[in-house]
Scaffold this active site. Sequence first.
Site, PDB file in Angstrom:
ATOM      1  N   PRO A  73      -9.879   7.934   4.816  1.00  0.00           N
ATOM      2  CA  PRO A  73     -10.275   6.564   4.158  1.00  0.00           C
ATOM      3  C   PRO A  73     -11.913   6.323   4.385  1.00  0.00           C
ATOM      4  O   PRO A  73     -12.454   7.279   4.947  1.00  0.00           O
ATOM      5  CB  PRO A  73      -9.711   5.726   5.166  1.00  0.00           C
ATOM      6  CG  PRO A  73      -9.392   6.269   6.368  1.00  0.00           C
ATOM      7  CD  PRO A  73      -9.231   7.986   6.065  1.00  0.00           C
ATOM      8  N   CYS A 256      -7.105   6.125  -4.141  1.00  0.00           N
ATOM      9  CA  CYS A 256      -7.964   7.029  -4.487  1.00  0.00           C
ATOM     10  C   CYS A 256      -9.536   6.642  -5.454  1.00  0.00           C
ATOM     11  O   CYS A 256     -10.648   7.026  -4.997  1.00  0.00           O
ATOM     12  CB  CYS A 256      -7.581   8.222  -5.556  1.00  0.00           C
ATOM     13  SG  CYS A 256      -6.055   8.896  -4.509  1.00  0.00           S
ATOM     14  N   PHE A 257      -9.291   6.094  -6.461  1.00  0.00           N
ATOM     15  CA  PHE A 257     -10.445   5.915  -7.388  1.00  0.00           C
ATOM     16  C   PHE A 257     -11.709   5.164  -6.737  1.00  0.00           C
ATOM     17  O   PHE A 257     -12.799   5.884  -6.589  1.00  0.00           O
ATOM     18  CB  PHE A 257     -10.093   5.111  -8.508  1.00  0.00           C
ATOM     19  CG  PHE A 257      -9.414   5.595  -9.900  1.00  0.00           C
ATOM     20  CD1 PHE A 257      -9.104   6.930  -9.718  1.00  0.00           C
ATOM     21  CD2 PHE A 257      -8.819   4.971 -10.688  1.00  0.00           C
ATOM     22  CE1 PHE A 257      -8.348   7.730 -10.534  1.00  0.00           C
ATOM     23  CE2 PHE A 257      -8.255   5.934 -11.915  1.00  0.00           C
ATOM     24  CZ  PHE A 257      -7.889   7.010 -11.698  1.00  0.00           C
TER      25      PHE A 257
HETATM   26  C1  UGA Z   1      -5.369   8.945  -9.610  1.00  0.00           C
HETATM   27  C2  UGA Z   1      -5.453  10.150 -11.060  1.00  0.00           C
HETATM   28  O1  UGA Z   1      -4.988   9.573 -12.060  1.00  0.00           O
HETATM   29  C3  UGA Z   1      -5.063  11.510 -10.316  1.00  0.00           C
HETATM   30  O2  UGA Z   1      -5.288  12.593 -11.225  1.00  0.00           O
HETATM   31  C4  UGA Z   1      -5.488  11.661  -9.019  1.00  0.00           C
HETATM   32  O3  UGA Z   1      -4.947  12.949  -8.482  1.00  0.00           O
HETATM   33  C5  UGA Z   1      -5.003  10.665  -7.937  1.00  0.00           C
HETATM   34  O4  UGA Z   1      -5.824   9.440  -8.508  1.00  0.00           O
HETATM   35  C6  UGA Z   1      -5.731  11.062  -6.549  1.00  0.00           C
HETATM   36  O5  UGA Z   1      -6.752  11.171  -6.469  1.00  0.00           O
HETATM   37  O6  UGA Z   1      -4.934  10.974  -5.742  1.00  0.00           O
HETATM   38  P1  UGA Z   1      -3.304   7.275  -9.107  1.00  0.00           P
HETATM   39  O7  UGA Z   1      -4.368   6.518  -8.490  1.00  0.00           O
HETATM   40  O8  UGA Z   1      -1.985   7.682  -8.651  1.00  0.00           O
HETATM   41  O9  UGA Z   1      -4.101   8.665  -9.729  1.00  0.00           O
HETATM   42  O10 UGA Z   1      -3.041   6.477 -10.587  1.00  0.00           O
HETATM   43  P2  UGA Z   1      -3.436   6.389 -12.039  1.00  0.00           P
HETATM   44  O11 UGA Z   1      -2.677   6.561 -13.039  1.00  0.00           O
HETATM   45  O12 UGA Z   1      -4.967   7.242 -12.131  1.00  0.00           O
HETATM   46  O13 UGA Z   1      -4.070   4.891 -12.016  1.00  0.00           O
HETATM   47  C7  UGA Z   1      -5.159   4.248 -11.421  1.00  0.00           C
HETATM   48  C8  UGA Z   1      -5.120   2.781 -11.754  1.00  0.00           C
HETATM   49  O14 UGA Z   1      -5.823   2.630 -12.724  1.00  0.00           O
HETATM   50  C9  UGA Z   1      -3.910   1.867 -11.700  1.00  0.00           C
HETATM   51  O15 UGA Z   1      -4.288   0.712 -11.064  1.00  0.00           O
HETATM   52  C10 UGA Z   1      -3.616   1.956 -13.191  1.00  0.00           C
HETATM   53  O16 UGA Z   1      -2.860   0.631 -13.483  1.00  0.00           O
HETATM   54  C11 UGA Z   1      -5.218   1.772 -13.727  1.00  0.00           C
HETATM   55  N1  UGA Z   1      -5.293   2.008 -15.074  1.00  0.00           N
HETATM   56  C12 UGA Z   1      -4.879   3.407 -15.539  1.00  0.00           C
HETATM   57  C13 UGA Z   1      -5.740   1.183 -15.903  1.00  0.00           C
HETATM   58  O17 UGA Z   1      -5.924   0.117 -15.490  1.00  0.00           O
HETATM   59  N2  UGA Z   1      -5.971   1.631 -17.245  1.00  0.00           N
HETATM   60  C14 UGA Z   1      -5.469   2.871 -17.923  1.00  0.00           C
HETATM   61  O18 UGA Z   1      -5.584   3.028 -19.128  1.00  0.00           O
HETATM   62  C15 UGA Z   1      -5.096   3.546 -16.732  1.00  0.00           C
END
Ligand code: UGA
Length: 439
Positions: A73, A256-257
């Site tokens: 974290p 993660c992000f």
């Molecule tokens: C993210 C990455 O996509 C994965 O490749 C990575 O392995 C992962 O983090 C990690 O490091 O473990 P995740 O956090 O599970 O995956 O989900 P995402 O699909 O990336 O979505 C992240 C956030 O962005 C969500 O809140 C989603 O709703 C938002 N999002 C996504 C948007 O607001 N707009 C979009 O067009 C896409």
Amino acid sequence: MAMIAYKCPQYKVTVVDINPARIERWNSDDLPIYEPGLDEIVKATRGKNLFFNTDIEKALKEAEIIFVSVNTPTKTFGAGAGMAADLQYWEKTALQIRQYAGSHKIIVEKSTLPVKTALAMERILTSNENGIHFDVVSNPEFLAEGTAVKDLEDPDRVLIGSRQTPSGLKARQELVEIYANWVPRERIITSNIWSSELSKLVANAFLAQRISSINSISALCECTDADITEVARAVGLDSRVGDKFLNASIGFGGSCFKKDILNLVYLCRHYGLEQVADYWEGVVKINDFQKVRFVLNMLGAMFNTLAERRICLFGFAFKANTGDTRESPAIFIAERLLEEKAELVITDPEALNNAKIDLDGMNGKISYVEDPSKAAEGCDAIAVMTEWEIYRGLNYEEIYKSMCKPAFIFDGRNILDHNRLFEIGFNVFPLGKPHLTHF
Ligand code: UGA
């Protein structure tokens, strides 16, 4: 690990954890996480070549390859608090491996880590008295929640980084051979260990940057009567940009992000790259701005007072198809709405338990209702937090009838049919598009 066990019956996979309650659930019919398709894979392998237990010492002794997937974290104390990764669990694991291994092992970094963590791991492992050699390789995970099984089964790429020494290259090859059981070889890429570690942080930073880019433009669209969906389509059709991951939203969440970007920012600052750090920090700042903006838009639309008004949050998970609420923008929005003294009714098909934990102790009236149509009854407004498919197909005529008037919908994911809702009688506030009101 379940996917490796499933695809490679010739390997024995043992998953160990210090938390007995969690291991117990992995051994039950009620797995500790909701992930489409995972139950089937675990059921097919558990007890055959996939095992869950808490005997860490034994597992470390027996294994030839050890995947380390402990949490990292954001640090909450000391130097780098709020930015750097907290590596205490990682270090404890390294010490345990050193203590119990007994023979040569390949150590695989699965957790997302700052660059050069493998070096620290190597130093801890090689500072033993018994002369055991360890190879540390980096194999970051790129799966996304909600699509984890599909992403593991058919990944865009598998990345394996290692030292360029003969034993480092040999260890890397051993890992390549595991994945080659089901992943086409051209999608298994190798690199040096630092590139691999950095690629993981950068991949997430680029993905999050796309969302902040489109979200920043959604704010401008709302001022100019441009439509964010039309802009995203026009921009995304350029093959150099691509059309995925351009959905405007209330902001990105997930475990993660934010953590990974802050980690990247911290690294840049550490190396004196202030401008680069500021650039990436902007991605997080825009994300925070988008959440604040959403609440202020609600407040403005509802005549600048939310006190004692009932607001129904459609969804609480950070994205659809998961029960995970870590860093979910819905948490921030719920807290802000409660500060405005609004009453909240929260609905979500998978995340209600986590929502209760997240909002535990918050001042204000909150109720949790499984059925979204019932949740909206008697409310002044619906705010869509999560893009669950079920929200598209609800009977909005009936929902409208059951709500207080004027009834509002704030679509934080742009998933609903806005014109139709307007015709029914709702005042509709999409993201980055002109609003549709009856006033
Ligand atoms: C993210 C990455 O996509 C994965 O490749 C990575 O392995 C992962 O983090 C990690 O490091 O473990 P995740 O956090 O599970 O995956 O989900 P995402 O699909 O990336 O979505 C992240 C956030 O962005 C969500 O809140 C989603 O709703 C938002 N999002 C996504 C948007 O607001 N707009 C979009 O067009 C896409």
